[in-house]
Design a protein around this motif. Structure first.
Motif, PDB file in Angstrom:
ATOM      1  N   LEU A   1       0.812  -1.217   0.000  1.00  0.00           N
ATOM      2  CA  LEU A   1       0.000   0.000   0.000  1.00  0.00           C
ATOM      3  C   LEU A   1       0.848   1.270   0.000  1.00  0.00           C
ATOM      4  N   ASP A   2       2.111   1.158   0.418  1.00  0.00           N
ATOM      5  CA  ASP A   2       3.019   2.310   0.419  1.00  0.00           C
ATOM      6  C   ASP A   2       3.651   2.563  -0.945  1.00  0.00           C
ATOM      7  N   ARG A   3       3.634   1.582  -1.828  1.00  0.00           N
ATOM      8  CA  ARG A   3       4.298   1.713  -3.128  1.00  0.00           C
ATOM      9  C   ARG A   3       3.652   2.804  -3.976  1.00  0.00           C
ATOM     10  N   PRO A   4       4.470   3.611  -4.639  1.00  0.00           N
ATOM     11  CA  PRO A   4       3.885   4.573  -5.590  1.00  0.00           C
ATOM     12  C   PRO A   4       3.294   3.836  -6.789  1.00  0.00           C
ATOM     13  N   ARG A   5       2.248   4.386  -7.342  1.00  0.00           N
ATOM     14  CA  ARG A   5       1.618   3.768  -8.510  1.00  0.00           C
ATOM     15  C   ARG A   5       0.923   4.846  -9.338  1.00  0.00           C
ATOM     16  N   ALA A   6       0.777   4.540 -10.591  1.00  0.00           N
ATOM     17  CA  ALA A   6       0.205   5.510 -11.524  1.00  0.00           C
ATOM     18  C   ALA A   6      -1.316   5.506 -11.507  1.00  0.00           C
ATOM     19  N   GLY A   7      -1.913   4.348 -11.241  1.00  0.00           N
ATOM     20  CA  GLY A   7      -3.367   4.230 -11.264  1.00  0.00           C
ATOM     21  C   GLY A   7      -3.860   3.485 -10.044  1.00  0.00           C
ATOM     22  N   PRO A   8      -5.132   3.127 -10.043  1.00  0.00           N
ATOM     23  CA  PRO A   8      -5.684   2.437  -8.882  1.00  0.00           C
ATOM     24  C   PRO A   8      -5.098   1.031  -8.711  1.00  0.00           C
ATOM     25  N   LEU A   9      -5.037   0.611  -7.471  1.00  0.00           N
ATOM     26  CA  LEU A   9      -4.617  -0.736  -7.102  1.00  0.00           C
ATOM     27  C   LEU A   9      -5.838  -1.457  -6.562  1.00  0.00           C
ATOM     28  N   PHE A  10      -6.105  -2.649  -7.084  1.00  0.00           N
ATOM     29  CA  PHE A  10      -7.207  -3.481  -6.607  1.00  0.00           C
ATOM     30  C   PHE A  10      -6.600  -4.677  -5.888  1.00  0.00           C
ATOM     31  N   VAL A  11      -6.916  -4.817  -4.601  1.00  0.00           N
ATOM     32  CA  VAL A  11      -6.390  -5.896  -3.769  1.00  0.00           C
ATOM     33  C   VAL A  11      -7.553  -6.792  -3.381  1.00  0.00           C
ATOM     34  N   GLN A  12      -7.373  -8.095  -3.567  1.00  0.00           N
ATOM     35  CA  GLN A  12      -8.404  -9.071  -3.225  1.00  0.00           C
ATOM     36  C   GLN A  12      -7.971  -9.873  -2.015  1.00  0.00           C
ATOM     37  N   GLY A  13      -8.884 -10.039  -1.065  1.00  0.00           N
ATOM     38  CA  GLY A  13      -8.610 -10.897   0.074  1.00  0.00           C
ATOM     39  C   GLY A  13      -9.731 -10.863   1.088  1.00  0.00           C
ATOM     40  N   THR A  14      -9.798 -11.940   1.860  1.00  0.00           N
ATOM     41  CA  THR A  14     -10.738 -12.017   2.970  1.00  0.00           C
ATOM     42  C   THR A  14     -10.036 -12.765   4.089  1.00  0.00           C
ATOM     43  N   VAL A  15      -9.507 -12.004   5.032  1.00  0.00           N
ATOM     44  CA  VAL A  15      -8.795 -12.557   6.183  1.00  0.00           C
ATOM     45  C   VAL A  15      -9.190 -11.772   7.426  1.00  0.00           C
ATOM     46  N   ALA A  16      -8.963 -12.372   8.590  1.00  0.00           N
ATOM     47  CA  ALA A  16      -9.410 -11.762   9.838  1.00  0.00           C
ATOM     48  C   ALA A  16      -8.749 -10.416  10.121  1.00  0.00           C
ATOM     49  N   ASN A  17      -7.482 -10.240   9.747  1.00  0.00           N
ATOM     50  CA  ASN A  17      -6.809  -8.986  10.086  1.00  0.00           C
ATOM     51  C   ASN A  17      -6.915  -7.917   8.998  1.00  0.00           C
ATOM     52  N   GLN A  18      -7.760  -8.124   7.994  1.00  0.00           N
ATOM     53  CA  GLN A  18      -7.912  -7.103   6.964  1.00  0.00           C
ATOM     54  C   GLN A  18      -8.462  -5.804   7.539  1.00  0.00           C
ATOM     55  N   VAL A  19      -9.215  -5.901   8.620  1.00  0.00           N
ATOM     56  CA  VAL A  19      -9.817  -4.712   9.228  1.00  0.00           C
ATOM     57  C   VAL A  19      -8.745  -3.706   9.646  1.00  0.00           C
ATOM     58  N   ARG A  20      -7.562  -4.188  10.017  1.00  0.00           N
ATOM     59  CA  ARG A  20      -6.476  -3.292  10.406  1.00  0.00           C
ATOM     60  C   ARG A  20      -6.103  -2.356   9.253  1.00  0.00           C
ATOM     61  N   PHE A  21      -6.352  -2.785   8.019  1.00  0.00           N
ATOM     62  CA  PHE A  21      -5.947  -2.021   6.847  1.00  0.00           C
ATOM     63  C   PHE A  21      -7.076  -1.186   6.254  1.00  0.00           C
ATOM     64  N   TYR A  22      -8.277  -1.280   6.759  1.00  0.00           N
ATOM     65  CA  TYR A  22      -9.390  -0.528   6.172  1.00  0.00           C
ATOM     66  C   TYR A  22      -9.075   0.964   6.024  1.00  0.00           C
ATOM     67  N   PRO A  23      -8.435   1.599   7.011  1.00  0.00           N
ATOM     68  CA  PRO A  23      -8.129   3.031   6.830  1.00  0.00           C
ATOM     69  C   PRO A  23      -7.153   3.312   5.684  1.00  0.00           C
ATOM     70  N   ARG A  24      -6.422   2.319   5.237  1.00  0.00           N
ATOM     71  CA  ARG A  24      -5.445   2.495   4.156  1.00  0.00           C
ATOM     72  C   ARG A  24      -6.094   2.362   2.770  1.00  0.00           C
ATOM     73  N   PHE A  25      -7.312   1.839   2.727  1.00  0.00           N
ATOM     74  CA  PHE A  25      -8.019   1.669   1.458  1.00  0.00           C
ATOM     75  C   PHE A  25      -8.994   2.819   1.243  1.00  0.00           C
TER      76      PHE A  25
END
Length: 155
Positions: free
Chosen positions: A55-79
């Motif tokens: 999520l820290d990597r620079p990118r030119a366009g949108p990044l789509f990340v797929q996953g369903t894991v228990a700790n994904q909630v920790r990353f919600y503010p980053r999306f």
């Protein structure tokens, strides 16, 4: 640097729509494959340092990340958006029975677990999602909806 999380239960089409987005030229990461996940106490979890770095990597366009894991909630503010993909139960179970390339969802025990997940976990995902998309329609429609979500989230 828009980042979109695509989440949902097994069989809703997460990997399929990710493939469609990649075909359209978008950057995608399917955390079900590679080293993104490790199992802790029997629970699959994202390797948090790897997800942070992604999520820290620079990118030119949108990044789509797929996953369903228990700790994904920790990353919600980053999306910029958390998109829950859903489908009717009969559609999900048909997809699981007929899909190739992933054997999860083929046994009676696995189908029972998926049924429990639909009842117990999907409502939790729904409560935290910023968007919900039904994937029982055409793949192109779901892909277009995700691109629109990314466009609006990036403004």
């Amino acid at each position: 640097m828009t980042a979109i999380l695509i989440t949902g239960m097994s069989g809703v089409g997460k990997s399929t729509v990710l493939t469609e987005l990649a075909r359209r030229g978008h950057e995608t990461v399917d955390t079900d494959y590679g080293d993104w996940i490790h199992v802790v106490g029997g629970e699959p979890l994202w390797r948090e340092e790897l997800i942070d770095n992604l999520l820290d990597r620079p990118r030119a366009g949108p990044l789509f990340v797929q996953g369903t894991v228990a700790n994904q909630v920790r990353f919600y503010p980053r999306f910029d958006a958390v998109v829950l993909l859903t489908a009717p139960r009969d559609v999900i179970f048909h997809r699981l029975r007929t899909r190739t390339g992933n054997d999860f969802g083929k046994t009676a025990d696995q189908l029972a677990r998926i049924g429990r997940d639909l009842e117990e976990t999907e409502p939790l995902l729904r409560a935290a999602a910023t968007h919900e998309l039904d994937t029982s329609g055409p793949l192109e429609t779901v892909g277009a909806a995700l691109m629109k979500i990314a466009e609006l989230a990036g403004r």
